[in-house]
Write an enzyme that holds these catalytic residues in place. Structure first.
Site, PDB file in Angstrom:
ATOM      1  N   ARG A  58     -35.192 -50.186 -27.269  1.00 56.97           N
ATOM      2  CA  ARG A  58     -34.033 -50.657 -28.030  1.00 56.97           C
ATOM      3  C   ARG A  58     -33.084 -51.357 -27.056  1.00 56.97           C
ATOM      4  NH1 ARG A  58     -30.661 -46.001 -29.199  1.00 56.97           N
ATOM      5  NH2 ARG A  58     -29.225 -46.874 -27.680  1.00 56.97           N
ATOM      6  N   HIS A 112     -27.652 -48.313 -30.652  1.00 63.24           N
ATOM      7  CA  HIS A 112     -28.298 -47.676 -31.800  1.00 63.24           C
ATOM      8  C   HIS A 112     -27.766 -48.289 -33.097  1.00 63.24           C
ATOM      9  CE1 HIS A 112     -30.067 -44.579 -34.296  1.00 63.24           C
ATOM     10  NE2 HIS A 112     -28.889 -44.307 -34.805  1.00 63.24           N
ATOM     11  N   TYR A 151     -24.659 -44.179 -21.504  1.00 61.96           N
ATOM     12  CA  TYR A 151     -25.741 -43.226 -21.251  1.00 61.96           C
ATOM     13  C   TYR A 151     -27.018 -43.850 -20.664  1.00 61.96           C
ATOM     14  CZ  TYR A 151     -27.020 -44.856 -25.990  1.00 61.96           C
ATOM     15  OH  TYR A 151     -27.308 -45.618 -27.099  1.00 61.96           O
TER      16      TYR A 151
END
Length: 376
Positions: free
Chosen positions: A268, A272, A281
């Site tokens: 990805r 998200h 992160y």
């Protein structure tokens, strides 16, 4: 042809990329795979150009969706950048009468099945519950509840069996969904009833901010055989491998051999959803490493080596994308927001007293805001 795939015992982590079925290397070289090759023998340069066109259009409409959300036209958007190959490759393998059950991330699946520009906009804008008729596209409304669509797909597949038909149901979900009970329960039912369903797991390495290594110490595809379901772990950035694997899986399910599980290992590239900040992160180095595995650039390299990628083709693809994204923007800018009370419309096929009670209570709630406005 029956395909069998046993995970290499030396693969010790869920992020090991050496055990992936692949037909196209990251630098665009066509390589051979004994099990996958027979399923894509028919692909000529024009078919490859069609796959590229689909992926390029998906990337453009995805970027447009992000832009519209950032400009306040949409409430939210779930990007698909980096995952074009698995979505386009697997969806293109399906028959028109197969029924697909996507999550909210599978923009490419909706595109392949014939969704219009406004279909990508009005639900994320909050104007409609569902923007297309599922029975016109043979594609369910994108599921927001993580993993629930796997149960829906298996139930539909069991209906196919009872009708004596040969369609296949397909469930799409991410690596994070495999930690949900719904997915595991769906595989129990699918295996027990030998239902014609294909599970497509897009392992994009991150379930929001949770890395896949927290959820699975070993490859996710290795779980399916425990349910009695054959599985294949494929390079999810290789559209040829995704197409071949899906054709095999559909043939397996369609001919009465039962369910199949595909783990497409991809990444990805964006957040998200547009409410997420992935820089908190994951590292820029990780993102850049995956950028070098980009599904579009590797297919472009193959097409160039065949003399099938030129300026004229690029202009055609760009023109198609311009038209589609212009339609998306027009749908957003011309959308008329319905009265809030209409959120209860089109929920049930037939009215009932419970819905009437909700409508009465919600109307009173909305009237309270009107009274406050008059008082001020």
């Amino acid at each position: 042809m029956t395909m069998t795939h046993t995970l290499n015992p030396s693969v010790e982590t869920s992020t090991d990329l050496d055990d992936l079925a692949r037909l196209l290397t990251p630098d665009g070289r066509r390589i051979s795979d004994r099990q996958l090759d027979p399923w894509v023998e028919d692909l000529d340069p024009e078919a490859l150009r069609g796959l590229y066109r689909d992926m390029a259009l998906l990337r453009r409409l995805d970027a447009e969706g992000v832009a519209l959300q950032r400009q306040g036209q949409l409430g939210l958007w779930a990007p698909a950048q980096g995952q074009e190959a698995v979505q386009i490759g697997t969806a293109r393998a399906c028959r028109a009468d197969d029924f697909l059950f996507p999550s909210y991330c599978e923009l490419g699946v909706q595109l392949v099945r014939g969704a219009k520009p406004a279909d990508f906009i009005l639900a994320w804008r909050g104007e409609m519950h569902s923007t297309y008729n599922p029975y016109e596209l043979n594609t369910a409304t994108p599921q927001i509840i993580i993993g629930a669509q796997t149960l829906h797909a298996v139930g539909y597949a069991m209906g196919i069996q009872r009708d004596g038909e040969d369609q296949v149901a397909v469930a799409y979900f991410g690596d994070g969904a495999t930690s949900q009970g719904d997915v595991n329960e769906a595989m129990v039912f699918a295996s027990s009833f030998r239902s014609p369903v294909v599970f497509v797991c897009s392992n994009n390495q991150w379930a929001i901010s949770e890395p896949v290594t927290v959820q699975a110490k070993f490859p996710i595809a290795g779980r399916a055989p425990g349910f009695g379901i054959p599985s294949l772990r494929v390079d999810g950035n290789d559209v040829l491998a995704c197409l071949a694997a899906m054709r095999w899986a559909l043939d397996h399910a369609r001919t009465g051999k039962g369910p199949v599980f595909i783990e497409a290992v991809t990444y990805r590239m964006g957040p998200h959803t547009t409410s997420d900040d992935p820089t908190r992160y994951r590292s820029a180095e990780e993102v850049e490493a995956w950028r070098r595995k980009d599904p579009l650039t590797r297919l472009e390299a193959l097409l160039r080596s065949q003399g099938a990628f030129d300026d004229e083709f690029v202009a055609e693809v760009q023109a198609d994308a311009d038209r589609f994204t212009a339609g998306m923007r027009e749908a957003a800018l011309t959308a008329v927001t319905r009265p809030a009370i209409e959120v209860l419309d089109d929920v049930y096929a037939e009215p009932h007293t419970g819905l009437d009670e909700q409508r009465t209570r919600f109307a009173a709630y909305l009237a309270g805001f009107e009274s406050e406005g008059e008082a001020s």
